[in-house]
Design a protein around this motif. Structure first.
Motif, PDB file in Angstrom:
ATOM      1  N   THR A 153       0.821  -1.210   0.000  1.00  0.00           N
ATOM      2  CA  THR A 153       0.000   0.000   0.000  1.00  0.00           C
ATOM      3  C   THR A 153       0.857   1.262   0.000  1.00  0.00           C
ATOM      4  O   THR A 153       0.607   2.196  -0.772  1.00  0.00           O
ATOM      5  CB  THR A 153      -0.930   0.003   1.228  1.00  0.00           C
ATOM      6  OG1 THR A 153      -1.798  -1.130   1.162  1.00  0.00           O
ATOM      7  CG2 THR A 153      -1.762   1.274   1.274  1.00  0.00           C
ATOM      8  N   LEU A 154       1.862   1.308   0.851  1.00  0.00           N
ATOM      9  CA  LEU A 154       2.714   2.493   0.933  1.00  0.00           C
ATOM     10  C   LEU A 154       3.456   2.742  -0.378  1.00  0.00           C
ATOM     11  O   LEU A 154       3.597   3.883  -0.823  1.00  0.00           O
ATOM     12  CB  LEU A 154       3.707   2.348   2.087  1.00  0.00           C
ATOM     13  CG  LEU A 154       3.130   2.464   3.497  1.00  0.00           C
ATOM     14  CD1 LEU A 154       4.174   2.065   4.539  1.00  0.00           C
ATOM     15  CD2 LEU A 154       2.625   3.883   3.767  1.00  0.00           C
ATOM     16  N   THR A 155       3.917   1.672  -1.001  1.00  0.00           N
ATOM     17  CA  THR A 155       4.619   1.813  -2.277  1.00  0.00           C
ATOM     18  C   THR A 155       3.684   2.353  -3.342  1.00  0.00           C
ATOM     19  O   THR A 155       4.052   3.237  -4.130  1.00  0.00           O
ATOM     20  CB  THR A 155       5.210   0.460  -2.718  1.00  0.00           C
ATOM     21  OG1 THR A 155       6.121   0.000  -1.716  1.00  0.00           O
ATOM     22  CG2 THR A 155       5.955   0.607  -4.030  1.00  0.00           C
ATOM     23  N   ALA A 156       2.450   1.825  -3.381  1.00  0.00           N
ATOM     24  CA  ALA A 156       1.466   2.298  -4.358  1.00  0.00           C
ATOM     25  C   ALA A 156       1.106   3.762  -4.136  1.00  0.00           C
ATOM     26  O   ALA A 156       0.732   4.467  -5.072  1.00  0.00           O
ATOM     27  CB  ALA A 156       0.209   1.438  -4.293  1.00  0.00           C
ATOM     28  N   MET A 157       1.250   4.237  -2.892  1.00  0.00           N
ATOM     29  CA  MET A 157       0.963   5.635  -2.587  1.00  0.00           C
ATOM     30  C   MET A 157       2.147   6.552  -2.885  1.00  0.00           C
ATOM     31  O   MET A 157       2.067   7.762  -2.719  1.00  0.00           O
ATOM     32  CB  MET A 157       0.564   5.766  -1.112  1.00  0.00           C
ATOM     33  CG  MET A 157      -0.758   5.103  -0.762  1.00  0.00           C
ATOM     34  SD  MET A 157      -1.010   4.929   1.022  1.00  0.00           S
ATOM     35  CE  MET A 157      -1.111   6.645   1.542  1.00  0.00           C
ATOM     36  N   GLY A 158       3.271   5.954  -3.310  1.00  0.00           N
ATOM     37  CA  GLY A 158       4.418   6.755  -3.690  1.00  0.00           C
ATOM     38  C   GLY A 158       5.416   7.012  -2.580  1.00  0.00           C
ATOM     39  O   GLY A 158       6.256   7.907  -2.701  1.00  0.00           O
ATOM     40  N   HIS A 159       5.360   6.234  -1.495  1.00  0.00           N
ATOM     41  CA  HIS A 159       6.265   6.456  -0.373  1.00  0.00           C
ATOM     42  C   HIS A 159       7.499   5.564  -0.464  1.00  0.00           C
ATOM     43  O   HIS A 159       7.422   4.413  -0.900  1.00  0.00           O
ATOM     44  CB  HIS A 159       5.539   6.186   0.950  1.00  0.00           C
ATOM     45  CG  HIS A 159       4.439   7.159   1.244  1.00  0.00           C
ATOM     46  ND1 HIS A 159       4.685   8.413   1.735  1.00  0.00           N
ATOM     47  CD2 HIS A 159       3.099   7.067   1.081  1.00  0.00           C
ATOM     48  CE1 HIS A 159       3.531   9.050   1.888  1.00  0.00           C
ATOM     49  NE2 HIS A 159       2.557   8.258   1.496  1.00  0.00           N
ATOM     50  N   VAL A 160       8.624   6.111  -0.030  1.00  0.00           N
ATOM     51  CA  VAL A 160       9.851   5.337   0.066  1.00  0.00           C
ATOM     52  C   VAL A 160       9.763   4.453   1.307  1.00  0.00           C
ATOM     53  O   VAL A 160       9.426   4.930   2.391  1.00  0.00           O
ATOM     54  CB  VAL A 160      11.081   6.270   0.159  1.00  0.00           C
ATOM     55  CG1 VAL A 160      12.367   5.460   0.335  1.00  0.00           C
ATOM     56  CG2 VAL A 160      11.175   7.157  -1.085  1.00  0.00           C
ATOM     57  N   THR A 161      10.061   3.180   1.154  1.00  0.00           N
ATOM     58  CA  THR A 161       9.932   2.239   2.271  1.00  0.00           C
ATOM     59  C   THR A 161      11.257   1.563   2.598  1.00  0.00           C
ATOM     60  O   THR A 161      11.291   0.435   3.090  1.00  0.00           O
ATOM     61  CB  THR A 161       8.857   1.175   1.964  1.00  0.00           C
ATOM     62  OG1 THR A 161       9.205   0.504   0.733  1.00  0.00           O
ATOM     63  CG2 THR A 161       7.486   1.799   1.827  1.00  0.00           C
ATOM     64  N   ASP A 162      12.366   2.247   2.334  1.00  0.00           N
ATOM     65  CA  ASP A 162      13.682   1.670   2.640  1.00  0.00           C
ATOM     66  C   ASP A 162      13.948   1.632   4.137  1.00  0.00           C
ATOM     67  O   ASP A 162      14.665   0.764   4.629  1.00  0.00           O
ATOM     68  CB  ASP A 162      14.786   2.498   1.968  1.00  0.00           C
ATOM     69  CG  ASP A 162      14.743   2.398   0.460  1.00  0.00           C
ATOM     70  OD1 ASP A 162      13.868   1.694  -0.051  1.00  0.00           O
ATOM     71  OD2 ASP A 162      15.587   3.021  -0.207  1.00  0.00           O
ATOM     72  N   LYS A 163      13.410   2.609   4.860  1.00  0.00           N
ATOM     73  CA  LYS A 163      13.624   2.697   6.306  1.00  0.00           C
ATOM     74  C   LYS A 163      12.270   2.595   6.994  1.00  0.00           C
ATOM     75  O   LYS A 163      11.397   3.435   6.797  1.00  0.00           O
ATOM     76  CB  LYS A 163      14.323   4.016   6.651  1.00  0.00           C
ATOM     77  CG  LYS A 163      15.766   4.077   6.170  1.00  0.00           C
ATOM     78  CD  LYS A 163      16.402   5.425   6.449  1.00  0.00           C
ATOM     79  CE  LYS A 163      15.924   6.484   5.478  1.00  0.00           C
ATOM     80  NZ  LYS A 163      16.689   7.730   5.587  1.00  0.00           N
ATOM     81  N   VAL A 164      12.114   1.559   7.810  1.00  0.00           N
ATOM     82  CA  VAL A 164      10.810   1.219   8.368  1.00  0.00           C
ATOM     83  C   VAL A 164      10.859   1.250   9.889  1.00  0.00           C
ATOM     84  O   VAL A 164      11.768   0.687  10.501  1.00  0.00           O
ATOM     85  CB  VAL A 164      10.359  -0.178   7.893  1.00  0.00           C
ATOM     86  CG1 VAL A 164       9.085  -0.611   8.602  1.00  0.00           C
ATOM     87  CG2 VAL A 164      10.167  -0.189   6.380  1.00  0.00           C
ATOM     88  N   GLU A 165       9.881   1.913  10.482  1.00  0.00           N
ATOM     89  CA  GLU A 165       9.653   1.795  11.921  1.00  0.00           C
ATOM     90  C   GLU A 165       8.483   0.851  12.117  1.00  0.00           C
ATOM     91  O   GLU A 165       7.381   1.101  11.619  1.00  0.00           O
ATOM     92  CB  GLU A 165       9.348   3.141  12.565  1.00  0.00           C
ATOM     93  CG  GLU A 165       9.126   3.022  14.079  1.00  0.00           C
ATOM     94  CD  GLU A 165       8.777   4.338  14.750  1.00  0.00           C
ATOM     95  OE1 GLU A 165       9.348   4.619  15.820  1.00  0.00           O
ATOM     96  OE2 GLU A 165       7.917   5.067  14.207  1.00  0.00           O
ATOM     97  N   LEU A 166       8.718  -0.243  12.826  1.00  0.00           N
ATOM     98  CA  LEU A 166       7.680  -1.227  13.106  1.00  0.00           C
ATOM     99  C   LEU A 166       7.027  -0.907  14.444  1.00  0.00           C
ATOM    100  O   LEU A 166       7.711  -0.784  15.463  1.00  0.00           O
ATOM    101  CB  LEU A 166       8.281  -2.630  13.164  1.00  0.00           C
ATOM    102  CG  LEU A 166       8.796  -3.209  11.840  1.00  0.00           C
ATOM    103  CD1 LEU A 166       9.646  -4.444  12.116  1.00  0.00           C
ATOM    104  CD2 LEU A 166       7.640  -3.554  10.912  1.00  0.00           C
ATOM    105  N   ILE A 167       5.718  -0.761  14.451  1.00  0.00           N
ATOM    106  CA  ILE A 167       4.976  -0.524  15.682  1.00  0.00           C
ATOM    107  C   ILE A 167       4.071  -1.724  15.919  1.00  0.00           C
ATOM    108  O   ILE A 167       3.174  -2.017  15.123  1.00  0.00           O
ATOM    109  CB  ILE A 167       4.145   0.772  15.599  1.00  0.00           C
ATOM    110  CG1 ILE A 167       5.059   1.972  15.364  1.00  0.00           C
ATOM    111  CG2 ILE A 167       3.325   0.957  16.870  1.00  0.00           C
ATOM    112  CD1 ILE A 167       4.320   3.289  15.231  1.00  0.00           C
ATOM    113  N   VAL A 168       4.323  -2.435  17.009  1.00  0.00           N
ATOM    114  CA  VAL A 168       3.559  -3.640  17.340  1.00  0.00           C
ATOM    115  C   VAL A 168       2.535  -3.288  18.409  1.00  0.00           C
ATOM    116  O   VAL A 168       2.888  -2.962  19.543  1.00  0.00           O
ATOM    117  CB  VAL A 168       4.483  -4.763  17.838  1.00  0.00           C
ATOM    118  CG1 VAL A 168       3.666  -6.018  18.136  1.00  0.00           C
ATOM    119  CG2 VAL A 168       5.573  -5.062  16.810  1.00  0.00           C
ATOM    120  N   LEU A 169       1.262  -3.337  18.040  1.00  0.00           N
ATOM    121  CA  LEU A 169       0.174  -3.066  18.968  1.00  0.00           C
ATOM    122  C   LEU A 169      -0.522  -4.374  19.317  1.00  0.00           C
ATOM    123  O   LEU A 169      -0.298  -5.396  18.691  1.00  0.00           O
ATOM    124  CB  LEU A 169      -0.821  -2.084  18.354  1.00  0.00           C
ATOM    125  CG  LEU A 169      -0.265  -0.723  17.908  1.00  0.00           C
ATOM    126  CD1 LEU A 169      -1.384   0.141  17.322  1.00  0.00           C
ATOM    127  CD2 LEU A 169       0.422  -0.006  19.048  1.00  0.00           C
TER     128      LEU A 169
END
Length: 658
Positions: A153-169
Motif C-alpha cells: 500500500t505504501l509503495t502504491a501511494m508513492g512512499h519510500v519504504t527503505d527505512k521502516v519503523e515497526l509498531i507492534v500493537l
C-alpha cells in the motif's frame, strides 16, 4: 488512464506543476481539474481516471513494462517531481521513516481497566473497526502478511519504504508467551528481508494456506460469529478473558510449539457457527519450527544490509511489567522504543479505574527504560473515572515536570465510552460523564502549552469509530480544534510535533545546533536539536548521562536470560546496559521526507545532520567525564553506527571516548 498520465508528465516536464517549491494546493487543484476533464470526456458516467490509481499505474509500467515506460521519455528529475505530485498522504513519511503498524493476535490480558474496550475479535483494548485492526484481521493477524500488505500500500501511494519503523500493537506485549514474541518479531524481519517479488509470492501462498483451512476474513461473517459471545461481554456476563477461553482455547492440551504459530482466532468461528458448534478452533495448528534466539539474530543480521531496514521497533506493555529481565528480552528482540499505558499519576484515579498500579511503580518503570536506553512513549488519559479538568491539568503537568517521569513521547487520549467497557455501568449510574467540548479542549490546550521541547505529543485521539463511541469525543479532527485554540492564546508551543519541519524541508545553512539539558531521577538528559531561525526542528539526538542505578538493575551480576551460541562463543554478555560511567544515545532522528538508502532526498536526510549530532553527543559525554558511549541502535542502523566508530557490544553498540 495513460492519456491522462501522459498529459501530467508533459505538464511536469514543462514546469507547469510539480516543480521544486511549488504550491502544493495549486498543484492539487490542477490535478483535480484534469481528472474531472478526462472523466467527463468518457461520456459514459464512469470514472476511468482516479487520482489514487494514477501513481500505481505509473509505477507498475515503470517496473514491469520498460519499453512502454522508455517511450514516455521520463527523466530522473521529472520522475521525482511526478511521484511528488501524485503521492498520496505525504505526511505518512514526513517524520523521516515509513511507519508500519501491526497487531498481535487476541490474547488474555492480566489487566482489568474499567475504560478498556473488550472486543473478542481483537487483542484487549482494541476495536475491530479501527483501521490497523481491520488490516490485521484481513491478514489473520499474521505478521508477515501484515507487513507485506502495508508495504504494498505504501509503495502504491508513492512512499519510500527503505527505512521502516515497526509498531507492534495488541494490548500487553509482555503477556504473550516468549515463543510467540520471538516468532512474531522474526516474521516481521523476514518479511522486510525478502526481495519484493519473493515477499509477494510467499504472501500469496500464505493467504491460500489460510483460505484452504476454511479461515474466512469476511468482516460480516466474523461479526456474526462473534456476536453471541460479544453480547455476553457487553451484558457483563463474561469478562474478556473468560470469553477468550471459550472462543480460542483449543480442546485438550496444547503443545508449547503451537503457541508460536499465528492464532487466527475468531476466524474459524463462522464455519463452526454454521454447524452449531462451539466457537473454538476446529483444526490443529500446523506450527512451524520454534524460532530460537539464534534464528532471530540471524534474521537481524540479514536486515542490517537488507533493502528495507528496520530503523525502529516499538512494542507496548504496562508499567508493572517493565522489569530488568523484560528490558533485556526486548533489546534482544531488537526493540528500541516502549509504549506504556500510564493513564494517570494519581494513585486514587489509578485504583478507581482498575489499573492495579501506583505512581511509584510507574516511576520505577520510567527509570528502567532510560537505564536500558529505550525511548519512552506513554499513554495518558483525560477524563478518567473520578477526574475533573483541574486535576487532569495538574496531573499532566506533573508528568512533564517531575524528574521521576519526563517521557519522550505522549499519546494524550480523552477517555470515551464504548459499550464493551465496564465504564458503561458507571456512566449509567451517573458516576462518570464525558467532558463538554469546551472542557476537553481547555484541558488539552493547557497540556500542549505545558509540554517541554524534548517531548512529542504523537496523538490526541484513538482511531475508534464514532459508531462505537456511546459518549465522549467523536471529532476526528480534535487535534486541529486544539491547535487552533492554542494559536488563539498567542503563547509559544515547545513540543516536538508542532515544530517538525515535516514535508517542507529546510536549508542546512539556516540551521543552528542547540542543547537543552534536564535532569531525571537517574540521568542527566541532553536534548540536542538542529533548529531553523523559526525554531522548527530538523533533527535531534537524545543523550543520556546516567547518574544513578534504578533499583531493579542494581544486581548486574545475575545471569543474563538471553542465551545464544553466538554470544557464548564471543564471550559477550547480552544482558547489561551501559555501566554508570558510560553514556547512552537513546535516539537520533532526522525529519523531512524519507530519503532512499545511500541517496540524498529533497528533505534534510543524508546531509550529515545525524552524524553531526552523534559527534556532538560524544564530545559532550567526554567533557562530562564518561569513558564510553553506547547507542541503542535499531537493527537496520547498525551499519550506520559502525561507520561512525561504534563497535558491536552485546545488545548495544559502543564507542570509547577520549
Amino acid at each position: 488512464m495513460e492519456e491522462a498520465l501522459l498529459e501530467i508528465i508533459e505538464a511536469v516536464r514543462s514546469g507547469v506543476v510539480g516543480g521544486e517549491g511549488a504550491d502544493s494546493s495549486a498543484d492539487a487543484a490542477w490535478l483535480d481539474k484534469l481528472v474531472r476533464r478526462h472523466n467527463r470526456a468518457a461520456h459514459d458516467g464512469t470514472r476511468q481516471v482516479a487520482k489514487r490509481r494514477l501513481l500505481p499505474f505509473y509505477l507498475r509500467v515503470k517496473a514491469e513494462e520498460p519499453e512502454r515506460w522508455a517511450a514516455w521519455n521520463v527523466s530522473e528529475a521529472t520522475d521525482a517531481a511526478l511521484v511528488r505530485l501524485l503521492q498520496a498522504k505525504p505526511r505518512r513519511t514526513a517524520s523521516g521513516v515509513a511507519t508500519i503498524t501491526v497487531l498481535t493476535k487476541p490474547w488474555p490480558c492480566s489487566g482489568a481497566c474499567v475504560f478498556c474496550p473488550n472486543d473478542i475479535r481483537m487483542p484487549k483494548s482494541y476495536l475491530s473497526d479501527e483501521p490497523a485492526c481491520q488490516r490485521a484481521e484481513r491478514c489473520w493477524f499474521d505478521p508477515f502478511l501484515q507487513v507485506a500488505a502495508r508495504l504494498r500500500t505504501l509503495t502504491a501511494m508513492g512512499h519510500v519504504t527503505d527505512k521502516v519503523e515497526l509498531i507492534v500493537l495488541g494490548g500487553t506485549w509482555s503477556d504473550y508467551p516468549a515463543a510467540y514474541q520471538r516468532w512474531f518479531t522474526g516474521e516481521l524481519f523476514r518479511a522486510l528481508n525478502l526481495p519484493d517479488e519473493e515477499r509477494a509470492r510467499e504472501a500469496t501462498e500464505r493467504q491460500r494456506w489460510y483460505e484452504n483451512r476454511g479461515l474466512p476474513r469476511d468482516r460480516d461473517a466474523l461479526a456474526a460469529a462473534a456476536a453471541p459471545l460479544q453480547q455476553r461481554i457487553d451484558a457483563g456476563e463474561l469478562t474478556y478473558n473468560e470469553a477468550w477461553r471459550e472462543a480460542y482455547a483449543a480442546e485438550g492440551p496444547r503443545g508449547h510449539e503451537a503457541e508460536a504459530f499465528p492464532h487466527p482466532g475468531i476466524s474459524t468461528a463462522a464455519q463452526r457457527a454454521d454447524q452449531g458448534l462451539p466457537l473454538r478452533e476446529d483444526a490443529e495448528n500446523a506450527a512451524p519450527k520454534e524460532l530460537s534466539w539464534d534464528d532471530l539474530f540471524a534474521l537481524h543480521r540479514a536486515n542490517e544490509t537488507a533493502p528495507k531496514r528496520v530503523v525502529g521497533l516499538v512494542v507496548e506493555t504496562r508499567p508493572d511489567l517493565v522489569t530488568a529481565d523484560a528490558c533485556r528480552s526486548l533489546r534482544a528482540l531488537g526493540c528500541t522504543k516502549v509504549q506504556i499505558g500510564i493513564q494517570s499519576l494519581s494513585d486514587d484515579l489509578l485504583a478507581a479505574n482498575g489499573r492495579a498500579i501506583t505512581s511509584a511503580r510507574i516511576a520505577d518503570a520510567m527509570a528502567l527504560l532510560r537505564r536500558f536506553g529505550f525511548k519512552s512513549h506513554v499513554h495518558f488519559m483525560v477524563n478518567l473515572l473520578g477526574a475533573d479538568p483541574a486535576s487532569d491539568i495538574a496531573d499532566y503537568r506533573r508528568l512533564v515536570t517531575d524528574p521521576a517521569f519526563l517521557p519522550d513521547e505522549v499519546k494524550l487520549y480523552p477517555c470515551c465510552l464504548v459499550e464493551s467497557a465496564r465504564l458503561t455501568d458507571c456512566y449509567e449510574a451517573g458516576r462518570w460523564r464525558p467532558y463538554t467540548e469546551e472542557e476537553l479542549v481547555g484541558v488539552l490546550v493547557a497540556d500542549v502549552l505545558a509540554t517541554p521541547p524534548w517531548t512529542r505529543i504523537s496523538r490526541m485521539i484513538r482511531d475508534i469509530s464514532a459508531t462505537d463511541i456511546l459518549a465522549g469525543n467523536k471529532k476526528t479532527n480534535l487535534r486541529q480544534v486544539v491547535e487552533a485554540a492554542v494559536d488563539a492564546t498567542g503563547e509559544p508551543v515547545a513540543e516536538i510535533r508542532s515544530r517538525e519541519i515535516s514535508v517542507e524541508g529546510a536549508s542546512v545553512d539556516d540551521l543552528a545546533l542547540e542543547t537543552i539539558a534536564y535532569r531525571t531521577a537517574n540521568t542527566e538528559e541532553r536534548f540536542l536539536q538542529w533548529v531553523t531561525p523559526e525554531n522548527k526542528i530538523a533533527a535531534f539526538c537524545r543523550l543520556s548521562l546516567p547518574t544513578a542505578l534504578p533499583r531493579d538493575t542494581a544486581n548486574e551480576s545475575s545471569p543474563p536470560p538471553i542465551k545464544s551460541e553466538q554470544s557464548e562463543a564471543r564471550g559477550s554478555s547480552l544482558a547489561s546496559p551501559s555501566a554508570p560511567q558510560e553514556a547512552m544515545i537513546r535516539e537520533v532522528h532526522v525529519y523531512g521526507k524519507v530519503a532512499a538508502l545511500h541517496h540524498t532526498g529533497e528533505g534534510t536526510q543524508h546531509l550529515g545532520l545525524g552524524r553531526a549530532l552523534v559527534e556532538e553527543a560524544c564530545a559532550q559525554a567526554a567533557a562530562a567525564g564518561y569513558t564510553a558511549i553506547n547507542v541503542i541502535s535499531a537493527v537496520g542502523t547498525r551499519v550506520y553506527y559502525r561507520n561512525l566508530g561504534f563497535k558491536d557490544a552485546g545488545l548495544y553498540q559502543k564507542r570509547p571516548l577520549p
